[in-house]
Design a protein around this motif. Structure first.
Motif, PDB file in Angstrom:
ATOM      1  N   ARG A  73     -35.954 -17.427 -15.276  1.00  0.00           N
ATOM      2  CA  ARG A  73     -36.532 -18.798 -15.775  1.00  0.00           C
ATOM      3  C   ARG A  73     -37.870 -18.993 -15.483  1.00  0.00           C
ATOM      4  N   PRO A  74     -38.639 -19.315 -16.451  1.00  0.00           N
ATOM      5  CA  PRO A  74     -40.294 -19.716 -16.205  1.00  0.00           C
ATOM      6  C   PRO A  74     -40.632 -20.815 -15.525  1.00  0.00           C
ATOM      7  N   GLY A  75     -39.430 -21.704 -15.448  1.00  0.00           N
ATOM      8  CA  GLY A  75     -39.792 -23.108 -14.970  1.00  0.00           C
ATOM      9  C   GLY A  75     -38.497 -23.514 -13.947  1.00  0.00           C
ATOM     10  N   PRO A  76     -38.499 -24.372 -13.117  1.00  0.00           N
ATOM     11  CA  PRO A  76     -37.364 -24.916 -12.628  1.00  0.00           C
ATOM     12  C   PRO A  76     -36.758 -26.222 -13.307  1.00  0.00           C
ATOM     13  N   ALA A  77     -35.563 -26.284 -13.699  1.00  0.00           N
ATOM     14  CA  ALA A  77     -34.988 -27.646 -14.143  1.00  0.00           C
ATOM     15  C   ALA A  77     -33.686 -27.549 -13.286  1.00  0.00           C
ATOM     16  N   VAL A  78     -32.712 -28.422 -13.664  1.00  0.00           N
ATOM     17  CA  VAL A  78     -31.511 -28.538 -12.877  1.00  0.00           C
ATOM     18  C   VAL A  78     -30.717 -27.445 -12.650  1.00  0.00           C
ATOM     19  N   TRP A  79     -30.632 -26.320 -13.810  1.00  0.00           N
ATOM     20  CA  TRP A  79     -29.783 -25.194 -13.224  1.00  0.00           C
ATOM     21  C   TRP A  79     -30.569 -24.352 -12.069  1.00  0.00           C
ATOM     22  N   GLU A  80     -31.770 -24.773 -11.988  1.00  0.00           N
ATOM     23  CA  GLU A  80     -32.545 -23.815 -11.084  1.00  0.00           C
ATOM     24  C   GLU A  80     -32.396 -24.616  -9.726  1.00  0.00           C
ATOM     25  N   GLN A  81     -31.758 -25.472  -9.536  1.00  0.00           N
ATOM     26  CA  GLN A  81     -31.692 -26.379  -8.259  1.00  0.00           C
ATOM     27  C   GLN A  81     -30.634 -26.108  -7.499  1.00  0.00           C
ATOM     28  N   TRP A  82     -30.684 -25.924  -6.287  1.00  0.00           N
ATOM     29  CA  TRP A  82     -29.400 -25.473  -5.298  1.00  0.00           C
ATOM     30  C   TRP A  82     -29.466 -26.575  -4.412  1.00  0.00           C
ATOM     31  N   THR A  83     -28.216 -26.819  -3.642  1.00  0.00           N
ATOM     32  CA  THR A  83     -28.081 -27.486  -2.392  1.00  0.00           C
ATOM     33  C   THR A  83     -27.929 -26.474  -1.377  1.00  0.00           C
ATOM     34  N   LEU A  84     -28.849 -26.577  -0.418  1.00  0.00           N
ATOM     35  CA  LEU A  84     -28.733 -25.663   0.933  1.00  0.00           C
ATOM     36  C   LEU A  84     -27.590 -26.141   1.772  1.00  0.00           C
ATOM     37  N   HIS A  85     -26.800 -25.496   2.231  1.00  0.00           N
ATOM     38  CA  HIS A  85     -25.490 -26.014   3.098  1.00  0.00           C
ATOM     39  C   HIS A  85     -25.690 -25.213   4.425  1.00  0.00           C
ATOM     40  N   ALA A  86     -25.380 -25.689   5.627  1.00  0.00           N
ATOM     41  CA  ALA A  86     -25.096 -25.054   6.942  1.00  0.00           C
ATOM     42  C   ALA A  86     -23.883 -25.050   6.762  1.00  0.00           C
ATOM     43  N   ILE A  87     -23.381 -23.484   7.214  1.00  0.00           N
ATOM     44  CA  ILE A  87     -22.196 -22.919   7.174  1.00  0.00           C
ATOM     45  C   ILE A  87     -21.332 -23.321   8.395  1.00  0.00           C
ATOM     46  N   GLY A  88     -21.937 -24.034   9.489  1.00  0.00           N
ATOM     47  CA  GLY A  88     -20.947 -24.315  10.491  1.00  0.00           C
ATOM     48  C   GLY A  88     -21.019 -23.348  11.705  1.00  0.00           C
ATOM     49  N   ASP A  89     -21.721 -22.156  11.698  1.00  0.00           N
ATOM     50  CA  ASP A  89     -21.603 -21.144  12.386  1.00  0.00           C
ATOM     51  C   ASP A  89     -22.984 -20.904  13.422  1.00  0.00           C
ATOM     52  N   GLY A  90     -23.921 -22.063  13.017  1.00  0.00           N
ATOM     53  CA  GLY A  90     -25.120 -22.074  13.697  1.00  0.00           C
ATOM     54  C   GLY A  90     -26.098 -21.078  13.387  1.00  0.00           C
ATOM     55  N   VAL A  91     -25.760 -20.430  12.302  1.00  0.00           N
ATOM     56  CA  VAL A  91     -26.809 -19.058  11.668  1.00  0.00           C
ATOM     57  C   VAL A  91     -26.851 -18.963  10.325  1.00  0.00           C
ATOM     58  N   HIS A  92     -25.988 -19.159   9.630  1.00  0.00           N
ATOM     59  CA  HIS A  92     -25.894 -18.842   8.172  1.00  0.00           C
ATOM     60  C   HIS A  92     -26.009 -20.313   7.356  1.00  0.00           C
ATOM     61  N   VAL A  93     -26.544 -19.969   6.120  1.00  0.00           N
ATOM     62  CA  VAL A  93     -26.413 -21.040   4.940  1.00  0.00           C
ATOM     63  C   VAL A  93     -25.851 -20.646   3.751  1.00  0.00           C
ATOM     64  N   GLY A  94     -25.621 -21.530   3.033  1.00  0.00           N
ATOM     65  CA  GLY A  94     -25.109 -21.109   1.732  1.00  0.00           C
ATOM     66  C   GLY A  94     -25.618 -21.965   0.561  1.00  0.00           C
ATOM     67  N   LEU A  95     -25.792 -21.426  -0.677  1.00  0.00           N
ATOM     68  CA  LEU A  95     -26.464 -22.213  -1.794  1.00  0.00           C
ATOM     69  C   LEU A  95     -25.585 -22.361  -2.850  1.00  0.00           C
ATOM     70  N   LYS A  96     -25.345 -23.615  -2.992  1.00  0.00           N
ATOM     71  CA  LYS A  96     -24.270 -24.210  -3.970  1.00  0.00           C
ATOM     72  C   LYS A  96     -25.313 -24.627  -5.074  1.00  0.00           C
ATOM     73  N   SER A  97     -24.680 -24.319  -6.446  1.00  0.00           N
ATOM     74  CA  SER A  97     -25.367 -24.400  -7.765  1.00  0.00           C
ATOM     75  C   SER A  97     -25.239 -25.711  -8.063  1.00  0.00           C
TER      76      SER A  97
END
Length: 169
Positions: A73-97
């Motif tokens: 994508r040449p620019g960001p709109a809603v489909w290019e937005q992600w919610t960053l989540h802490a996984i709960g193990d103190g190390v990892h993250v997840g990206l929810k679309s």
């Protein structure tokens, strides 16, 4: 939208999230081989969501409603937005679309020509949806406070929780 800094994302299998010149995503490159295709400029929206721009291609990571993940994508709109989540193990993250699905880096050699196919169609956040987010050595963080707050959420989360840190801290 505010530039926070440049990061690399390492899959649970230990491979770097990578976008090629055509926008196809893979997670098959070894961590020691980080290059411009594996570096991501991270921007934060006023509501705390993030968008990822590939350093080499200057294109944006998108989750299509079909579950396809692409970086064309040449620019960001809603489909290019992600919610960053802490996984709960103190190390990892997840990206929810935007569509409510998780970004997934499949194991190299699994259902893919080049290894490590990346998709955004998972309903649950399991091991293949876990990433380690690491500041890139190539560019200094532009907002150390944002990173410190995000990292704190990752460290203290006992369950999967959204990381909502606004760019202004």
């Amino acid at each position: 939208m505010t530039f926070i800094g440049q990061f690399v994302f390492v899959s649970s299998q230990g491979h770097l999230l990578q976008a090629d010149a055509n926008g196809e995503l893979h997670a098959s490159q070894a961590v020691e081989n980080v290059g411009p295709e594996e570096q991501w400029n991270v921007y934060v929206w006023p509501d705390g969501k993030i968008s990822l721009q590939n350093y080499r291609t200057k294109r944006w990571l998108c989750a299509e409603n079909t579950g396809r993940a692409i970086c064309d994508r040449p620019g960001p709109a809603v489909w290019e937005q992600w919610t960053l989540h802490a996984i709960g193990d103190g190390v990892h993250v997840g990206l929810k679309s935007y569509h409510g699905r998780w970004l997934c880096a499949q194991e190299p050699g699994h259902d893919t020509q080049n290894g490590g196919e990346v998709i955004a169609d998972r309903v649950n956040c399991g091991e293949w949806e876990h990433f380690t987010m690491i500041p890139s050595a190539a560019i200094q963080l532009q907002n150390q406070n944002w990173w410190n707050e995000a990292l704190n959420v990752v460290k203290v989360a006992a369950t999967i929780v959204p990381i909502v840190v606004r760019a202004d801290g």
